[in-house]
Design a protein around this motif. Structure first.
Motif, PDB file in Angstrom:
ATOM      1  N   ALA A 194       0.809  -1.198  -0.021  1.00  0.00           N
ATOM      2  CA  ALA A 194      -0.253   0.049  -0.039  1.00  0.00           C
ATOM      3  C   ALA A 194       0.877   1.338   0.032  1.00  0.00           C
ATOM      4  O   ALA A 194       1.701   1.319   0.736  1.00  0.00           O
ATOM      5  CB  ALA A 194      -0.798  -0.167   1.151  1.00  0.00           C
ATOM      6  N   GLY A 195       0.536   2.221  -0.963  1.00  0.00           N
ATOM      7  CA  GLY A 195       1.438   3.345  -1.053  1.00  0.00           C
ATOM      8  C   GLY A 195       0.674   4.463  -0.455  1.00  0.00           C
ATOM      9  O   GLY A 195      -0.316   4.511   0.559  1.00  0.00           O
ATOM     10  N   MET A 196       1.219   5.835  -0.461  1.00  0.00           N
ATOM     11  CA  MET A 196       0.863   7.009   0.183  1.00  0.00           C
ATOM     12  C   MET A 196      -0.922   7.067   0.151  1.00  0.00           C
ATOM     13  O   MET A 196      -1.394   7.395   1.186  1.00  0.00           O
ATOM     14  CB  MET A 196       1.505   8.198  -0.119  1.00  0.00           C
ATOM     15  CG  MET A 196       1.128   9.375   0.721  1.00  0.00           C
ATOM     16  SD  MET A 196       2.050  10.902   0.083  1.00  0.00           S
ATOM     17  CE  MET A 196       1.466  11.956   1.013  1.00  0.00           C
ATOM     18  N   ARG A 197      -1.273   7.147  -1.088  1.00  0.00           N
ATOM     19  CA  ARG A 197      -2.757   7.568  -1.324  1.00  0.00           C
ATOM     20  C   ARG A 197      -3.641   6.307  -0.558  1.00  0.00           C
ATOM     21  O   ARG A 197      -4.623   6.702   0.017  1.00  0.00           O
ATOM     22  CB  ARG A 197      -3.037   7.523  -2.754  1.00  0.00           C
ATOM     23  CG  ARG A 197      -2.362   8.701  -3.366  1.00  0.00           C
ATOM     24  CD  ARG A 197      -2.673   8.730  -4.916  1.00  0.00           C
ATOM     25  NE  ARG A 197      -1.945   9.914  -5.759  1.00  0.00           N
ATOM     26  CZ  ARG A 197      -2.156  11.196  -5.543  1.00  0.00           C
ATOM     27  NH1 ARG A 197      -3.271  11.446  -5.112  1.00  0.00           N
ATOM     28  NH2 ARG A 197      -1.447  12.052  -6.253  1.00  0.00           N
ATOM     29  N   GLU A 198      -3.467   5.194  -0.748  1.00  0.00           N
ATOM     30  CA  GLU A 198      -4.095   3.919  -0.067  1.00  0.00           C
ATOM     31  C   GLU A 198      -3.892   4.039   1.570  1.00  0.00           C
ATOM     32  O   GLU A 198      -4.994   4.000   2.267  1.00  0.00           O
ATOM     33  CB  GLU A 198      -3.553   2.790  -0.674  1.00  0.00           C
ATOM     34  CG  GLU A 198      -4.574   1.626  -0.274  1.00  0.00           C
ATOM     35  CD  GLU A 198      -3.904   0.201  -0.751  1.00  0.00           C
ATOM     36  OE1 GLU A 198      -4.703  -0.902  -0.318  1.00  0.00           O
ATOM     37  OE2 GLU A 198      -3.220   0.065  -1.656  1.00  0.00           O
ATOM     38  N   LEU A 199      -2.961   4.578   2.062  1.00  0.00           N
ATOM     39  CA  LEU A 199      -2.670   4.488   3.370  1.00  0.00           C
ATOM     40  C   LEU A 199      -3.309   5.872   3.968  1.00  0.00           C
ATOM     41  O   LEU A 199      -3.780   5.917   4.927  1.00  0.00           O
ATOM     42  CB  LEU A 199      -1.055   4.590   3.855  1.00  0.00           C
ATOM     43  CG  LEU A 199      -0.278   3.732   3.493  1.00  0.00           C
ATOM     44  CD1 LEU A 199       0.990   3.853   3.845  1.00  0.00           C
ATOM     45  CD2 LEU A 199      -0.616   2.341   4.358  1.00  0.00           C
TER      46      LEU A 199
END
Length: 210
Positions: free
Chosen positions: A165-170
């Motif tokens: 999971a990247g920044m947007r998903e986090l």
């Protein structure tokens, strides 16, 4: 070519991506364009679309190294559903955490026990409220409360994220719940680690970027 960005309303960075854009007036854009030598065949709305997309790409590039797997805390000893509260609380202290995942025998996450869950189980809204009760009456916490299993107190279902999971998903995941931490799962749905909110926020802070 259509340059108008298409963003989902649920995109967690949509508002952040548009901060700089919303501060720009048409006069600002026109004045900037006049400073560029030559003729520009572009409207202010085209400029906004290009600027917005460029800003979005820049954010993705700058924070591309932020993933749940990279930031998470791996050394986490989770709780089991039948762990009594009397054992769960010392586990919080030993691990210096305020949230602990609750897992089954295959390390599949069933829920998460938070400091707020514990306080609620003891009949208090805040730590200070509980402390005030204990000062007034040292016996206010009944022995049966010590033995309540965490499955009766935990938050379930729990918001979790995959390792990649990247920044947007986090950001989207943390925005869906007020907890201090979030379980990180392997591809087969087992507990891989725990991502504290403060660790994620520190990683996103521009002044703390490498």
């Amino acid at each position: 070519m259509n340059l108008t960005p298409s963003l989902a309303a649920s995109d967690p960075l949509s508002a952040e991506d548009q901060i700089a854009e919303t501060n720009l007036t048409d006069d600002d854009i026109l004045e900037a364009m006049r400073e560029i030598p030559g003729y520009l065949d572009i409207t202010t709305s085209d400029f906004r679309a290009i600027y917005h997309l460029a800003h979005r790409h820049a954010v993705d590039r700058l924070f591309s190294d932020i993933t749940a797997g990279r930031l998470m805390r791996r050394e986490v000893r989770p709780l089991t559903p039948d762990t009594p509260l009397a054992e769960a609380v010392p586990s919080f202290v030993r691990q210096d955490l305020k949230s602990l995942p609750v897992v089954d025998g295959q390390r599949r996450v069933l829920g998460i026990l938070t400091e707020t869950d514990v306080l609620r189980g003891l009949g208090a809204d805040t730590f200070l409220a509980l402390l005030a009760r204990v000062i007034a009456d040292a016996k206010c916490i009944k022995s049966e409360q010590h033995h309540r299993p965490v499955c009766e107190l935990m938050t379930s279902p729990v918001v979790s994220v995959p390792l990649d999971a990247g920044m947007r998903e986090l950001l989207a995941a943390f925005s869906r719940h007020p907890g201090r931490a979030m379980p990180v799962l392997t591809t087969d749905g087992r507990l891989a680690g725990l991502l504290p909110r403060k660790v994620f926020l520190n990683a996103c802070h521009p002044d703390r970027r490498p």
